[in-house]
Design a protein around this motif. Structure first.
Motif, PDB file in Angstrom:
ATOM      1  N   UNK A  14      51.456  49.754  42.447  1.00 57.88           N
ATOM      2  CA  UNK A  14      52.008  48.749  43.342  1.00 57.88           C
ATOM      3  C   UNK A  14      51.529  47.367  42.936  1.00 57.88           C
ATOM      4  N   UNK A  15      50.222  47.258  42.610  1.00 57.60           N
ATOM      5  CA  UNK A  15      49.658  45.969  42.207  1.00 57.60           C
ATOM      6  C   UNK A  15      50.311  45.466  40.933  1.00 57.60           C
ATOM      7  N   UNK A  16      50.520  46.361  39.961  1.00 57.29           N
ATOM      8  CA  UNK A  16      51.128  45.962  38.682  1.00 57.29           C
ATOM      9  C   UNK A  16      52.549  45.464  38.906  1.00 57.29           C
ATOM     10  N   UNK A  69      35.391  41.898  32.918  1.00 55.41           N
ATOM     11  CA  UNK A  69      35.980  43.003  32.178  1.00 55.41           C
ATOM     12  C   UNK A  69      37.434  42.818  31.814  1.00 55.41           C
ATOM     13  N   UNK A  70      38.000  41.630  32.072  1.00 58.67           N
ATOM     14  CA  UNK A  70      39.421  41.407  31.801  1.00 58.67           C
ATOM     15  C   UNK A  70      39.707  41.308  30.310  1.00 58.67           C
ATOM     16  N   UNK A  71      40.877  41.760  29.920  1.00 55.28           N
ATOM     17  CA  UNK A  71      41.350  41.621  28.546  1.00 55.28           C
ATOM     18  C   UNK A  71      42.558  40.689  28.533  1.00 55.28           C
ATOM     19  N   UNK A  72      42.721  39.975  27.440  1.00 53.45           N
ATOM     20  CA  UNK A  72      43.790  38.984  27.324  1.00 53.45           C
ATOM     21  C   UNK A  72      45.039  39.591  26.698  1.00 53.45           C
ATOM     22  N   UNK A  91      45.200  37.598  31.802  1.00 56.27           N
ATOM     23  CA  UNK A  91      43.938  38.327  31.683  1.00 56.27           C
ATOM     24  C   UNK A  91      43.862  39.296  32.858  1.00 56.27           C
ATOM     25  N   UNK A  92      43.684  40.594  32.581  1.00 57.56           N
ATOM     26  CA  UNK A  92      43.720  41.603  33.632  1.00 57.56           C
ATOM     27  C   UNK A  92      42.554  42.563  33.492  1.00 57.56           C
ATOM     28  N   UNK A  95      40.162  47.772  36.683  1.00 58.25           N
ATOM     29  CA  UNK A  95      39.740  48.449  37.906  1.00 58.25           C
ATOM     30  C   UNK A  95      40.914  49.136  38.592  1.00 58.25           C
ATOM     31  N   UNK A  96      40.737  50.406  38.991  1.00 52.85           N
ATOM     32  CA  UNK A  96      41.789  51.124  39.704  1.00 52.85           C
ATOM     33  C   UNK A  96      41.867  50.701  41.165  1.00 52.85           C
ATOM     34  N   UNK A  97      40.742  50.368  41.755  1.00 51.42           N
ATOM     35  CA  UNK A  97      40.716  50.085  43.182  1.00 51.42           C
ATOM     36  C   UNK A  97      40.929  48.613  43.511  1.00 51.42           C
ATOM     37  N   UNK A  98      40.315  47.716  42.750  1.00 51.65           N
ATOM     38  CA  UNK A  98      40.437  46.288  43.009  1.00 51.65           C
ATOM     39  C   UNK A  98      40.748  45.524  41.725  1.00 51.65           C
ATOM     40  N   UNK A  99      41.913  45.763  41.135  1.00 51.67           N
ATOM     41  CA  UNK A  99      42.262  45.038  39.907  1.00 51.67           C
ATOM     42  C   UNK A  99      42.451  43.555  40.188  1.00 51.67           C
ATOM     43  N   UNK A 100      41.895  42.726  39.356  1.00 52.36           N
ATOM     44  CA  UNK A 100      42.051  41.282  39.474  1.00 52.36           C
ATOM     45  C   UNK A 100      42.721  40.759  38.213  1.00 52.36           C
ATOM     46  N   UNK A 101      43.276  39.573  38.312  1.00 50.93           N
ATOM     47  CA  UNK A 101      43.964  39.047  37.138  1.00 50.93           C
ATOM     48  C   UNK A 101      44.069  37.542  37.187  1.00 50.93           C
TER      49      UNK A 101
END
Length: 207
Positions: A14-16, A69-72, A91-92, A95-101
């Protein structure tokens, strides 16, 4: 797969999907701004060229603080004409539970005041529809360093993803119009502060 892991996977999916929709809207606004600008020229400031490595526009220190831990990910540059180039790095975290970007749109244009005002008008509308209690405000350019000439920010809680907040800032610096979106799981104020910090870092790394 266990029920818990299935729930985490669904949340991440859903987040993606939501993030892709945001980036699509931001990019669409960029095209609109570039194609439909007025006849004014970029009003002062530094003239930037197409960036050869978008991934260095946000420093490691800022990534560690706001999106650990984000990758570009780079995306192909879009050229409307030789003086109107759009680049959209992101940059994302994993994390499965709290993904940030961090989602960014960099427009290098010959009519930056028009691009800025049109981006502000069209993309604020998008966020007012997607965020609960969306707050919009002009930003004192002193908060973003000496290169910023105009800026505004939008922040609020996500309507579609419980617990997530977004902060979005658009900044004009010379011939560059920079649009930054940061997701955050603390508060709308936290997302707004992160967006400002990332934008200041991004602008300082333009060449």
């Amino acid at each position: 797969m266990s029920p818990a892991k299935q729930g985490q996977s669904r949340q991440r999916w859903v987040w993606i999907v939501a993030s892709v929709a945001v980036v699509a809207a931001v990019a669409a606004g960029a095209v609109f701004a570039l194609r439909d600008g007025d006849s004014d020229d970029a009003a002062g400031g530094t003239t930037y060229r197409q960036q050869t490595d978008e991934c260095v526009l946000v420093s490691a220190a800022v990534l560690t603080r706001y999106v650990p831990g984000a990758t570009c990910k780079r995306t192909p540059s879009m050229t409307i004409n030789p003086d109107e180039i759009t680049q959209t790095p992101s940059w994302t975290s994993d994390s499965l539970t709290h993904p940030t970007s961090i989602q960014a749109v960099l427009r290098l244009v010959s009519k930056s005041p028009s691009a800025y005002s049109r981006a502000k008008a069209s993309l604020v509308d998008v966020y007012q529809q997607q965020l609960t209690g969306a707050v919009t405000a002009d930003v004192a350019t002193a908060e973003l360093g000496p290169l910023a000439q105009e800026a505004f920010v939008v922040s609020g809680a996500s309507k579609s993803i419980p617990g997530r907040s977004d902060g979005r800032i658009v900044v004009r610096a010379g011939n560059a119009v920079v649009d930054i979106v940061v997701t955050d799981w603390t508060s709308a104020a936290g997302a707004e502060a992160a967006a400002k910090a990332v934008a200041a870092d991004f602008i300082s790394n333009l060449r």
